[in-house]
Design an enzyme around this catalytic site. Structure first.
Site, PDB file in Angstrom:
ATOM      1  N   HIS A  17       0.841  -1.209   0.000  1.00  0.00           N
ATOM      2  CA  HIS A  17       0.000   0.000   0.000  1.00  0.00           C
ATOM      3  C   HIS A  17       0.873   1.255   0.000  1.00  0.00           C
ATOM      4  CE1 HIS A  17      -3.146  -2.568   2.296  1.00  0.00           C
ATOM      5  NE2 HIS A  17      -3.660  -2.335   1.099  1.00  0.00           N
ATOM      6  N   LYS A  41     -16.558  -6.418   7.797  1.00  0.00           N
ATOM      7  CA  LYS A  41     -15.331  -7.214   7.677  1.00  0.00           C
ATOM      8  C   LYS A  41     -14.691  -7.581   9.021  1.00  0.00           C
ATOM      9  CE  LYS A  41     -13.069  -6.704   3.205  1.00  0.00           C
ATOM     10  NZ  LYS A  41     -11.893  -6.152   2.528  1.00  0.00           N
ATOM     11  N   ARG A  90      -2.174  -6.028  -8.072  1.00  0.00           N
ATOM     12  CA  ARG A  90      -1.043  -6.915  -7.755  1.00  0.00           C
ATOM     13  C   ARG A  90      -0.888  -8.008  -8.804  1.00  0.00           C
ATOM     14  NH1 ARG A  90      -3.249  -8.254  -1.932  1.00  0.00           N
ATOM     15  NH2 ARG A  90      -5.040  -8.306  -3.314  1.00  0.00           N
ATOM     16  N   SER A 128      -3.064  -7.591   3.294  1.00  0.00           N
ATOM     17  CA  SER A 128      -3.268  -7.337   4.729  1.00  0.00           C
ATOM     18  C   SER A 128      -3.677  -8.626   5.433  1.00  0.00           C
ATOM     19  CB  SER A 128      -4.365  -6.292   4.933  1.00  0.00           C
ATOM     20  OG  SER A 128      -3.988  -5.069   4.366  1.00  0.00           O
TER      21      SER A 128
HETATM   22  O1  PNS Z   1      -8.474  -2.511   0.550  1.00  0.00           O
HETATM   23  P1  PNS Z   1      -9.651  -3.153  -0.116  1.00  0.00           P
HETATM   24  O2  PNS Z   1     -10.446  -3.948   0.891  1.00  0.00           O
HETATM   25  O3  PNS Z   1      -9.268  -3.934  -1.335  1.00  0.00           O
HETATM   26  O4  PNS Z   1     -10.580  -1.929  -0.609  1.00  0.00           O
HETATM   27  C1  PNS Z   1     -11.826  -2.173  -1.200  1.00  0.00           C
HETATM   28  C2  PNS Z   1     -12.625  -0.867  -1.267  1.00  0.00           C
HETATM   29  C3  PNS Z   1     -12.726  -0.232   0.098  1.00  0.00           C
HETATM   30  C4  PNS Z   1     -11.963   0.087  -2.209  1.00  0.00           C
HETATM   31  C5  PNS Z   1     -14.018  -1.239  -1.826  1.00  0.00           C
HETATM   32  O5  PNS Z   1     -14.554  -2.313  -1.113  1.00  0.00           O
HETATM   33  C6  PNS Z   1     -14.969  -0.057  -1.735  1.00  0.00           C
HETATM   34  O6  PNS Z   1     -14.823   0.907  -2.460  1.00  0.00           O
HETATM   35  N1  PNS Z   1     -15.943  -0.142  -0.811  1.00  0.00           N
HETATM   36  C7  PNS Z   1     -16.890   0.899  -0.540  1.00  0.00           C
HETATM   37  C8  PNS Z   1     -18.223   0.564  -1.221  1.00  0.00           C
HETATM   38  C9  PNS Z   1     -18.054   0.697  -2.715  1.00  0.00           C
HETATM   39  O7  PNS Z   1     -17.834   1.784  -3.220  1.00  0.00           O
HETATM   40  N2  PNS Z   1     -18.106  -0.462  -3.396  1.00  0.00           N
HETATM   41  C10 PNS Z   1     -17.857  -0.543  -4.820  1.00  0.00           C
HETATM   42  C11 PNS Z   1     -19.098  -0.370  -5.611  1.00  0.00           C
HETATM   43  S1  PNS Z   1     -18.722  -0.387  -7.317  1.00  0.00           S
END
Ligand code: PNS
Length: 164
Positions: A17, A41, A90, A128
């Site tokens: 990150h 989560k 990744r 993570s």
């Molecule tokens: O670090 P991560 O868990 O890979 O991040 C995922 C994240 C937070 C970017 C994604 O789950 C997200 O944007 N969640 C908020 C809700 C949302 O916008 N979902 C996508 C709809 S297209």
């Protein structure tokens, strides 16, 4: 003013990150790292703890802000008047989900473009959840996360497994 939002769970922030953060901060005038408040989560760190750790490990980057958000990333990006969403890629296994998310977000807000940075090779394997698993079983995580995270995980695990 070129502003980007890098959303994620960051539970905890890894060296992968941090690599994406440093590289994307160079591409824009302001980078907002946005920590998702995601109760589903069952995170190891609270959103406040994740924000605090991120602030500490990015203190040398001048054009950065660390914020938390709930709801949709794209709504948060619009509220911040950001032109870009940043995500790290990744491996091919990330691609399906990331493409779906980027395309959905693009329909919802065509003015916000998603920019993918390929993770540097040395961090391509890192996540993570792997870090948490290694730490949980007593493994050395110092090659995977910044030093403040090593300390934070150690004290978090000590809280969770009090000495008998
Ligand atoms: O670090 P991560 O868990 O890979 O991040 C995922 C994240 C937070 C970017 C994604 O789950 C997200 O944007 N969640 C908020 C809700 C949302 O916008 N979902 C996508 C709809 S297209």
């Amino acid at each position: 003013m070129k502003r980007a939002v890098y959303p994620g769970s960051f539970d905890p922030v890894t060296l992968g990150h941090l690599d994406v953060i440093k590289r994307s901060a160079k591409l824009v005038d302001e980078l907002i790292v946005a920590v998702l408040q995601n109760n589903k989560k069952n995170p190891l760190f609270s959103v406040e703890e994740r924000v605090k750790i991120l602030k500490e490990v990015t203190k040398d980057i001048s054009n950065i802000r660390i914020e938390s958000f709930s709801g949709l990333s794209i709504d948060f990006a619009q509220r911040c008047e950001a032109g870009f969403l940043v995500r790290g890629l990744r491996a091919i296994t990330d691609f399906d989900y990331e493409l779906q998310m980027a395309q959905t977000n693009r329909i919802m807000a065509p003015e916000v473009d998603t920019v993918f940075l390929t993770t540097s090779l040395e961090y391509a394997y890192l996540s993570s959840s792997t870090v948490k698993e290694v730490a949980f079983y007593g493994g050395d995580i110092s090659k995977f996360v910044p030093e403040p995270v090593v300390r934070a995980i150690e004290s978090k695990l000590a809280e969770r497994q009090p000495m008998k």
